[in-house]
Write an enzyme that holds these catalytic residues in place. Structure first.
Site, PDB file in Angstrom:
ATOM      1  N   LYS B 105       0.828  -1.225   0.000  1.00 30.98           N
ATOM      2  CA  LYS B 105       0.000   0.000   0.000  1.00 30.98           C
ATOM      3  C   LYS B 105       0.850   1.258   0.000  1.00 30.98           C
ATOM      4  CE  LYS B 105      -0.325  -0.422   4.960  1.00 30.98           C
ATOM      5  NZ  LYS B 105       0.050  -1.833   5.132  1.00 30.98           N
ATOM      6  N   GLY B 187      -1.082 -10.735  17.939  1.00 31.17           N
ATOM      7  CA  GLY B 187      -0.467 -10.548  16.636  1.00 31.17           C
ATOM      8  C   GLY B 187      -1.251  -9.616  15.721  1.00 31.17           C
ATOM      9  N   LYS B 205      -4.222   3.697   2.538  1.00 31.39           N
ATOM     10  CA  LYS B 205      -5.227   2.914   1.805  1.00 31.39           C
ATOM     11  C   LYS B 205      -6.300   3.821   1.209  1.00 31.39           C
ATOM     12  CE  LYS B 205      -4.447  -1.144   4.740  1.00 31.39           C
ATOM     13  NZ  LYS B 205      -4.856  -1.724   6.045  1.00 31.39           N
TER      14      LYS B 205
END
Lengths: 427, 427
Positions: B105, B187, B205
């Site tokens: 991105k 995570g 984004k």
């Protein structure tokens, strides 16, 4: 700028949507194609009918051959609906070297295999994004974006009429009959609503989805189905108390080496995204072996949304015209090794009416146990009346186990009435 | 069967996902392409590192040129991340006639325009479905399925880390700090979570989405943005009592002849489908002028979902190789006539702490009135403490009106503290 010419068979809701979209978005569409897109001719029954839309009369014809055999026309949009005539027209269009875009679920569900083979034979494109889920890009997602996935499961709310009715029943405590009447007044249900409320429309669409996602051909009438006519206000209320909403699901999934598919009103946990699909909206939940869970949500019907899907197909074909690009035929996704088993196993919701006396629950639970049915939850609502509702949710079982157990329970007069049996999907 | 060869730059999470998908779904992939798809070479930093994945050592290299300059390689997957090196590699790949698929991105948000122009100049494809929303087919939907639409509005939950944190705060009453810690343990958040929680990742984004949907180039740093670090447990509680959830929204929309875009924590009605997007899931809500409302939902990150999007791009390019098909460049969707206005107007939620005495609300409401701010709702929670929370939801206003009114109110010592100001979107 060169020109791409299209002909439209039919000028109902969808045909008008296509006309309006090309009028409104002409610049973007022509820039996208690098060509001038023109509607050359439209097939209608009556040229002089007032359609509330400004289309020059010379664009209209009552003769289908003026479109199908016109050498200038590149793409034909079939939106007349129905099966036999639509099939004939599409076939003739292929024979005349035309690409075809259709929004017609009935003809694709019934003759999709034949039509796909014909399109390949004549080296033309057949597209039908609009046949399932209106404006939602379901077919493109399954055949293109997810092309590197094996699809494990599809669960769809793909009929706006029934979803509107169930939403009214759930949000405003309406009866089925009143909700249906309201849906008819609002134009979400037809005068004869049978095909929608009995699940036939959903079976057509599920048959198309199964072909597209799994490469398996199942005739719409082979799909086990149940409509929403037996759902009561009470069921929706009990489901809600248990943390569920009731939705009409179209399901197709692999399970070990089995393939199951069916159309059923189903309890889905209230916090699942599918539970928040309300009113006339549609959604498809997809599980792929790489992408995991995916959901597509939007308007499953209507002139402009369905027109949007038709136009998406038109523009994809427009980009192919004059190139040597070839679409991938569907049979590459074939899962023909699977056992076709229809309904499969499920958790079940059972709403019974029982006499309010001690020991009843014990007798029912014992009989369930005898048939290998264990219970996830039991709820008794109300006391003191001669009969009271007793609601069960089972763990996963086969339907025939359940039917046998309920038969024995009813023969022993423990239950007065089985008011409803519904599937439960803890997706 | 002919062969399509790919090279991968980088073997992190996404690179491994691609490898695993090709291993697991090889049959379907090769059938789809009508070619044998082979990963020829993978760029890594250390050939001998144990990656817990069985890749023959001769497939690995530490020399990028072995991939970029290999005349046998057709498509290069860039998944090394970062900006400068990635840009260089992609550029060199184009110069060597390679198509490129990237999940990066940062490089697309920063250099997308340049890279798209380069790809066109060299007659190759650049695809980046995986750069926004992981496995969700967002770019394909906007550029293909909706190609006949003008896009009016995009609202996305496109960062899994912040959505996970907000969900934990909302569902389990956690503090921001505890929820962040949990996200790190699971995570879902990095050791340095700044880019996620401050909205930088979302701005990258959104910049890509704006280019794709509106054809407008906005640098990520030009996007007004606010992270989620100031959201308190109390705000989530008050929002919930008012019927809202708080989500980190990336927004881009046309409004009359204006174009607004920003990243903000926002109150959304609890019954809106975006409100049910929980935990690490992502979703994009789209409003098109033909399709109406559409929502795409799924896993916005992860090895296999992101790999699924990369592979979707690979298979699309694979179908083009050897044909004279050309993708449509982005500039056809250009909305360059719009006024770029950044934040635009909005309803606002304001959480203040005031002294609990008669007349306070009257004074605040009068001052709001003076600045043209009308109120949709006011809620006072608790009594008897020296200060009590007073929560307002305004009708649509400009932020600077609100700031002026609040300054005057604070100068007059009516309010002890403005605890938070959040946007409200009644989509």
């Amino acid at each position: 700028m060169n020109c791409i010419k299209i002909g439209i068979l039919g000028l109902g809701n969808v045909g008008k949507g296509v006309w309006n979209i090309i009028e409104e978005n002409k610049n973007k569409i022509d820039n996208y194609l690098g060509s001038n897109l023109e509607i050359k001719k439209i097939l209608v029954r009556d040229i002089h009918k007032n359609r509330g839309i400004a289309i020059p009369q010379e664009k209209l014809t009552t003769n289908p051959l003026e479109i199908i055999q016109d050498p200038e026309i590149d793409i034909i949009i079939e939106v007349i609906g129905g099966i036999d005539t639509a099939f004939e027209y599409i076939k003739q269009a292929f024979e005349n070297g035309k690409h075809v875009v259709t929004a017609n679920k009935a003809v694709i569900a019934t003759h999709g295999n034949k039509l796909r083979a014909l399109a390949q034979r004549y080296g033309v494109e057949l597209r039908y994004e609009a046949s399932v889920g209106g404006g939602i890009p379901i077919i493109n997602t399954l055949t293109q974006s997810l092309s590197a996935n094996k699809i494990d499961e599809l669960v769809g709310i793909i009929n706006g009429t029934t979803n509107y009715i169930l939403t009214q029943m759930s949000d405003f405590g309406m009866d089925f009959d009143d909700a249906l009447k309201l849906a008819q007044e609002k134009g979400y249900a037809e005068a004869d609503p049978t095909s929608d409320i009995e699940g036939e429309d959903v079976a057509f669409k599920l048959s198309i989805l199964i072909a597209v996602a799994f490469g398996i051909h199942i005739e719409p009438h082979e799909i086990p189905r149940e409509g929403i006519t037996k759902i009561s206000k009470k069921d929706i209320e009990y489901a809600s108390q248990l943390g569920y909403k009731i939705k009409l699901f179209a399901t197709a999934k692999k399970f070990d080496n089995n393939f199951e598919f069916h159309v059923h009103p189903t309890l889905v946990p209230s916090n699942h995204p599918l539970a928040s699909v309300s009113n006339e909206f549609n959604a498809l939940f997809i599980r792929g072996n790489a992408v995991g869970e995916l959901m597509l949500y939007g308007k499953g019907a209507g002139s402009m949304p369905t027109g949007s899907a038709v136009m998406g197909d038109i523009l994809e074909i427009g980009k192919i015209i004059g190139t040597n690009y070839k679409s991938t035929p569907l049979d590459v996704v074939s899962e023909k090794h699977l056992n076709i088993i229809g309904e499969g196993i499920s958790q079940y919701y059972i709403h019974t009416e029982v006499i309010d006396e001690p020991g009843v629950l014990g007798k029912i639970a014992s009989t369930f146990g005898k048939y290998g049915i264990s219970l996830e939850s039991v709820v008794q609502r109300g006391r003191g009346n001669s009969t009271v509702p007793l609601v069960f949710i089972t763990h996963e079982i086969e339907r025939k186990q359940l039917d046998k157990a309920l038969e024995e329970i009813q023969n022993n007069n423990i239950i007065n009435k089985v008011a409803s049996i519904l599937r439960v999907e803890n997706l």
